[in-house]
Enzyme design. Structure first.
Site, PDB file in Angstrom:
ATOM      1  N   GLY A   9       0.852  -1.206   0.000  1.00  0.00           N
ATOM      2  CA  GLY A   9       0.000   0.000   0.000  1.00  0.00           C
ATOM      3  C   GLY A   9       0.880   1.245   0.000  1.00  0.00           C
ATOM      4  N   GLY A  12      -0.231   5.094  -1.143  1.00  0.00           N
ATOM      5  CA  GLY A  12      -1.265   5.849  -0.438  1.00  0.00           C
ATOM      6  C   GLY A  12      -0.691   7.036   0.325  1.00  0.00           C
ATOM      7  CD  GLN A  13      -3.083  11.265   4.291  1.00  0.00           C
ATOM      8  OE1 GLN A  13      -3.866  10.480   4.803  1.00  0.00           O
ATOM      9  NE2 GLN A  13      -3.004  12.524   4.679  1.00  0.00           N
ATOM     10  CG  ASP A  35      -0.619   0.683  -3.832  1.00  0.00           C
ATOM     11  OD1 ASP A  35      -0.495   1.439  -2.852  1.00  0.00           O
ATOM     12  OD2 ASP A  35      -1.735   0.436  -4.349  1.00  0.00           O
ATOM     13  NE  ARG A  37      -3.647   3.855  -5.597  1.00  0.00           N
ATOM     14  CZ  ARG A  37      -3.116   5.045  -5.323  1.00  0.00           C
ATOM     15  NH1 ARG A  37      -2.608   5.791  -6.272  1.00  0.00           N
ATOM     16  NH2 ARG A  37      -3.090   5.496  -4.079  1.00  0.00           N
ATOM     17  CG  ASP A  53      -4.929  -8.258  -4.411  1.00  0.00           C
ATOM     18  OD1 ASP A  53      -5.048  -7.809  -3.250  1.00  0.00           O
ATOM     19  OD2 ASP A  53      -5.885  -8.750  -5.048  1.00  0.00           O
ATOM     20  CE1 TYR A 143      -9.699   2.256   8.314  1.00  0.00           C
ATOM     21  CE2 TYR A 143     -10.324   3.780  10.051  1.00  0.00           C
ATOM     22  CZ  TYR A 143      -9.363   3.253   9.214  1.00  0.00           C
ATOM     23  OH  TYR A 143      -8.077   3.722   9.276  1.00  0.00           O
TER      24      TYR A 143
END
Ligand SMILES: NC(=O)c1ccc[n+]([C@@H]2O[C@H](COP(=O)([O-])OP(=O)(O)OC[C@H]3O[C@@H](n4cnc5c(N)ncnc54)[C@H](O)[C@@H]3O)[C@@H](O)[C@H]2O)c1
Length: 313
Positions: A9, A12-13, A35, A37, A53, A143
């Protein structure tokens, strides 16, 4: 001897900034970003990258074996606001990615894991102010339920299988390098962008909604400090409370107005208001201070100056 590191990941941020920090600290080649993507070009150019993934155990195992990975940072997840729209997808991603990484460690294929939890583990029955490390949790969001379950599994894998997993309950994170990814505290990043570009912002939370927040540099430093701590000092194997500042949309707007006097804000609360209302206003992080010496550096003023200065460039 250097240990090879995998970030899942990484686009991401948080993952983006974590990747840069770990590469700066240990050297680019030993820090593998991954990631589902591709990320921004500067990130892609800064060192090894794998499309991966996190829910695919075999693919993950292959990457870990190929790069001889020792340490994993699992940053892939579906965040609070998006998870309310896609509950089952959120549950599958947030839990299966965690199980995959925990099982790799159980099988001794990696030796250390970082997995982030969140203040979303707390719910409406939690004491709202100065929320203690150990207290009523009862999260009311998809979440939050996934994060609380994740915490329980981390502690279980540590106790039963001696897995070295470490975690922090991040508050809302404010950063300028990457946009946030669908959380309830995203407004505290968007507001700086809008203030500079349009001079006005419509906030999706009420003006008096106080939430715990942290500047990204503090969050990254906390993550690295926790991961470098002596295992004997890590007494909490679910996740540590962590605190830096708390403010309302009105307070952040007033702070921005000190630098941009014509800035205006209005409020149109949406479904995210209910999520925010279920979370604490401020967090007690004495345990992190005592166990591994945590201390925040950025308050609201310092964050505001840094955000406006960096975004203006
Ligand atoms: N940002 C915050 O304010 C905040 C606060 C508390 C906790 N956290 C936690 O920190 C972690 C990182 O958060 P973030 O803000 O960087 O999230 P983000 O949404 O910005 O980034 C998540 C990344 O995971 C990737 N991803 C999604 N599905 C994937 C999959 N199946 N396999 C591999 N990668 C996949 C996405 O492409 C994205 O780049 C998450 O666990 C989040 O819950 C974040």
């Amino acid at each position: 001897m250097q240990k090879n590191i995998l970030i899942i990941g990484a686009c991401g941020q948080i993952g983006t900034e974590l990747t840069y920090s770990l590469r700066e600290k240990h050297g680019s080649e030993i820090v593998v970003a991954s990631d589902i993507r591709e990320g921004d070009q500067p990130l892609m150019d800064s060192g090894p990258f794998e499309l991966l993934d996190a829910t695919d155990y075999d693919a993950l195992e292959e990457v870990v074996a190929y790069y001889e990975i020792e340490e994993v940072y699992l940053m892939a997840a579906m965040l609070s606001a998006t998870a309310e729209r896609f509950p089952m997808r959120a549950w599958n991603l947030n839990m299966n990615s965690l199980f995959n990484v925990l099982n790799l460690a159980r099988e001794k294929k990696v030796s250390k894991i970082f997995w982030p939890s969140s203040i979303a583990v707390f719910g409406p029955n939690t004491p709202k102010n100065d929320t203690p490390q150990n207290t009523i949790m009862e999260p009311s969001t998809v979440y939050g339920i996934s994060k609380q379950s994740g915490e329980r599994w981390c502690e279980y894998y540590h106790n039963k299988f001696d897995v070295d997993v470490r975690s922090i309950r991040y508050p809302g994170l404010i950063s300028w390098k990457t946009m946030p990814g669908g959380g309830t505290t995203d407004y505290a990043v968007e507001i700086y962008h809008k203030a500079l570009v349009e001079g006005t912002y419509t906030c999706f939370l009420n003006k008096d909604t106080s939430l715990p927040m942290m500047f990204m540099d503090d969050a990254i430093r906390a993550t690295l400090e926790l991961m470098e701590s002596d295992p004997e000092d890590i007494k909490v194997r679910s996740a540590y409370n962590l605190s830096a500042m708390s403010f309302t949309p009105e307070e952040i707007a007033e702070r921005i107005q000190k630098h941009i006097p014509d800035f205006t804000i209005d409020y149109e609360p949406d479904f995210r208001q209910a999520i925010a209302d279920s979370w604490p206003s401020s967090i007690n992080d004495e345990k992190a201070q005592t166990d591994w010496g945590w201390k925040a550096d950025f308050d609201l003023e310092k964050t505001t100056v840094e955000m406006l200065t960096q975004l203006k460039r």
